[in-house]
Design a protein around this motif. Structure first.
Motif, PDB file in Angstrom:
ATOM      1  N   VAL A   2      52.209 -41.425  -1.465  1.00 59.24           N
ATOM      2  CA  VAL A   2      51.017 -41.490  -2.337  1.00 59.24           C
ATOM      3  C   VAL A   2      49.911 -42.269  -1.608  1.00 59.24           C
ATOM      4  O   VAL A   2      48.744 -41.858  -1.583  1.00 59.24           O
ATOM      5  CB  VAL A   2      51.369 -42.151  -3.690  1.00 59.24           C
ATOM      6  N   LYS A   3      50.286 -43.376  -0.975  1.00 56.62           N
ATOM      7  CA  LYS A   3      49.287 -44.192  -0.264  1.00 56.62           C
ATOM      8  C   LYS A   3      48.648 -43.370   0.874  1.00 56.62           C
ATOM      9  O   LYS A   3      47.424 -43.372   1.050  1.00 56.62           O
ATOM     10  CB  LYS A   3      49.932 -45.468   0.288  1.00 56.62           C
ATOM     11  N   ALA A   4      49.486 -42.657   1.609  1.00 60.28           N
ATOM     12  CA  ALA A   4      48.953 -41.854   2.731  1.00 60.28           C
ATOM     13  C   ALA A   4      47.994 -40.780   2.217  1.00 60.28           C
ATOM     14  O   ALA A   4      46.952 -40.510   2.830  1.00 60.28           O
ATOM     15  CB  ALA A   4      50.114 -41.216   3.497  1.00 60.28           C
ATOM     16  N   LEU A   5      48.326 -40.179   1.068  1.00 58.60           N
ATOM     17  CA  LEU A   5      47.449 -39.157   0.482  1.00 58.60           C
ATOM     18  C   LEU A   5      46.105 -39.777   0.100  1.00 58.60           C
ATOM     19  O   LEU A   5      45.038 -39.256   0.424  1.00 58.60           O
ATOM     20  CB  LEU A   5      48.103 -38.528  -0.753  1.00 58.60           C
ATOM     21  N   GLN A  58      47.649 -33.304   3.667  1.00 57.32           N
ATOM     22  CA  GLN A  58      49.098 -33.064   3.603  1.00 57.32           C
ATOM     23  C   GLN A  58      49.798 -33.531   4.884  1.00 57.32           C
ATOM     24  O   GLN A  58      50.907 -34.051   4.844  1.00 57.32           O
ATOM     25  CB  GLN A  58      49.389 -31.569   3.411  1.00 57.32           C
ATOM     26  N   GLN A  59      49.134 -33.317   6.021  1.00 53.83           N
ATOM     27  CA  GLN A  59      49.787 -33.711   7.277  1.00 53.83           C
ATOM     28  C   GLN A  59      49.890 -35.234   7.390  1.00 53.83           C
ATOM     29  O   GLN A  59      50.856 -35.755   7.939  1.00 53.83           O
ATOM     30  CB  GLN A  59      49.042 -33.113   8.475  1.00 53.83           C
ATOM     31  N   LYS A  60      48.896 -35.957   6.836  1.00 54.40           N
ATOM     32  CA  LYS A  60      49.005 -37.422   6.830  1.00 54.40           C
ATOM     33  C   LYS A  60      50.163 -37.840   5.909  1.00 54.40           C
ATOM     34  O   LYS A  60      50.907 -38.776   6.198  1.00 54.40           O
ATOM     35  CB  LYS A  60      47.693 -38.068   6.351  1.00 54.40           C
ATOM     36  N   ALA A  61      50.307 -37.123   4.790  1.00 53.41           N
ATOM     37  CA  ALA A  61      51.434 -37.417   3.895  1.00 53.41           C
ATOM     38  C   ALA A  61      52.749 -37.136   4.620  1.00 53.41           C
ATOM     39  O   ALA A  61      53.731 -37.885   4.491  1.00 53.41           O
ATOM     40  CB  ALA A  61      51.322 -36.586   2.626  1.00 53.41           C
TER      41      ALA A  61
END
Ligand code: MLT
Length: 405
Positions: free
Chosen positions: A53-56, A295-298
């Motif tokens: 969630v944080k990465a998103l 999405q890729q960061k997630a």
């Protein structure tokens, strides 16, 4: 005047999970007071892990800032994710895979359906029976499966490898030689798997017969036994015969986020020496504009230390459900399989009921949704699949209802 693709017209009925959704909606509309518990499609129910969630959120903030905004993603995936995947899923397991053999996508379902485009329509596929329906359906759409026999529910040009109680759900080498072999391990729908030694035999078989294995490892995060491979590239010689498809849906709860990847090694060459890796890169470039940056960061966060820890807990949560279903059904006298290295329980229907009859019976009498085994292929007849992806409370409630039948 245009013409509809006649290959599509050969498909009997709708996609398995669309048929189930329609039946459940009809039942729900006719019985608005009934509380339905859904253990049919393998869709996760736990919220996204905090690290994801944080990465998103962080990625959305970057997109809102002119200095860090991103447009189209690289069609093969961002380097940061390909590198992370390579290190964690392959190098850490001793697999000889490089970043430029990893292709990030919007999910394993699309890759499973699209990968057959790399092969000629005359190439023959071999599938386990029962099997995840995308493999056969997408090959039918490509005109590779011949004609459908309504009585046997089989395609004339598909080689079926039955996996049943009698052979311990282990596929046997087919009598006819296939060009393309689909293996999904741990298996959907039976929830069973092969040992690493058994998988090595398949790799040797494929290399000997110049066949390619399309290896769906969507459920690898659920492996609990040491003698089971997490990747086909743990086997010697897999670089010359295997394509591996991976998902973030089941190991990281991305069914609503969408992210996956496929590995095509440079050593995988067709009979004429064509690099299948280069062909897949060409296809990606033409038909795909890259999975979204957010999405890729997630996806990258899945491999962070917090992400790994949180996702181990999520997998353990679902596996607790699997154990509850397996033990509960066993105690109630059912014959059950799977649920040890996979989030699926595969059970024999009671009293020799057909798979679809049991589906209707369970929906009407217990208001529980499962998946009829015959929907995965003729050898699935007389079996039924329950998923461990529900909430623990709903899983226990469903069990109580089934036990009371
Ligand atoms: C299943 O229930 O078999 C899977 O969830 C379907 C999928 O992953 O597409």
């Amino acid at each position: 005047m245009f013409h509809a693709n006649e290959n599509y017209l050969k498909l009997p009925g709708s996609y398995l999970f669309s048929t189930i959704a329609r039946k459940v909606n009809e039942f729900s509309q006719a019985n608005p007071d009934k509380e339905i518990i859904r253990l049919g499609i393998g869709d996760v129910t736990q919220p996204l892990a905090p690290a994801i969630v944080k990465a998103l959120h962080d990625a959305v903030d970057e997109m809102a800032d002119a200095s860090t905004f991103k447009g189209y993603a690289p069609d093969l995936g961002y380097d940061f994710l390909r590198k992370t995947i390579c290190e964690n899923d392959y190098k850490a397991r001793g697999c000889d895979i490089t970043e430029d053999e990893i292709f990030v996508s919007d999910g394993a379902k699309s890759d499973s359906g699209n990968i057959q485009e790399l092969f000629m329509p005359g190439d023959r596929i071999a599938v386990c029976d029962p099997v995840y329906p995308v493999y056969v359906d997408s090959n039918v759409m490509a005109g590779r499966c011949g004609d459908y026999n309504k009585d046997t529910e089989t395609w004339s040009n598909v080689i079926y490898m039955p996996t049943t109680m009698e052979n311990g759900f282990v596929p046997e080498f087919p009598k006819e030689t296939p060009d393309i072999i689909y293996l999904c391990l741990p298996n959907n729908p039976t929830g069973t798997t092969l040992t690493k030694t058994q998988l090595q035999e398949w790799v040797d078989y494929a290399n000997k017969n110049n066949a390619v294995i399309i290896y769906d490892a969507a459920y690898e995060a659920y492996i609990s036994e040491d003698n089971v491979a997490h990747s086909i590239y743990e086997c010697d010689g897999a670089r010359t015969c295997a394509i591996e498809i991976r998902s973030f849906s089941k190991n990281a709860g991305f069914t609503g986020v969408r992210l996956g990847f496929t590995v095509v090694p440079k050593d995988l060459k067709s009979k004429d020496g064509v690099s299948m890796r280069d062909l897949w890169a060409r296809r990606h470039g033409t038909k795909f504009n890259g999975a979204p940056y957010i999405q890729q960061k997630a996806g990258e966060a899945v491999y962070s230390e917090e992400g790994k820890k949180q996702l181990r807990e999520q997998v353990a949560y679902y596996m607790k459900n699997a154990a509850a279903i397996k033990n509960g059904l066993k105690d109630a006298g059912f014959t059950v399989f799977g649920g040890v290295n996979a989030p699926y329980i595969w059970m024999k229907t009671p009293d020799k009921m057909s798979s679809w009859d049991f589906f209707d019976y369970l929906l009407e009498k217990a208001n529980v949704v499962g998946t009829p085994g015959s929907g995965f292929g003729p050898s699935g007849e007389g079996y039924f699949r329950l998923t461990a992806f529900g909430s623990y409370e709903n899983t226990l409630a469903a069990l109580e209802r089934i036990k009371k039948l």
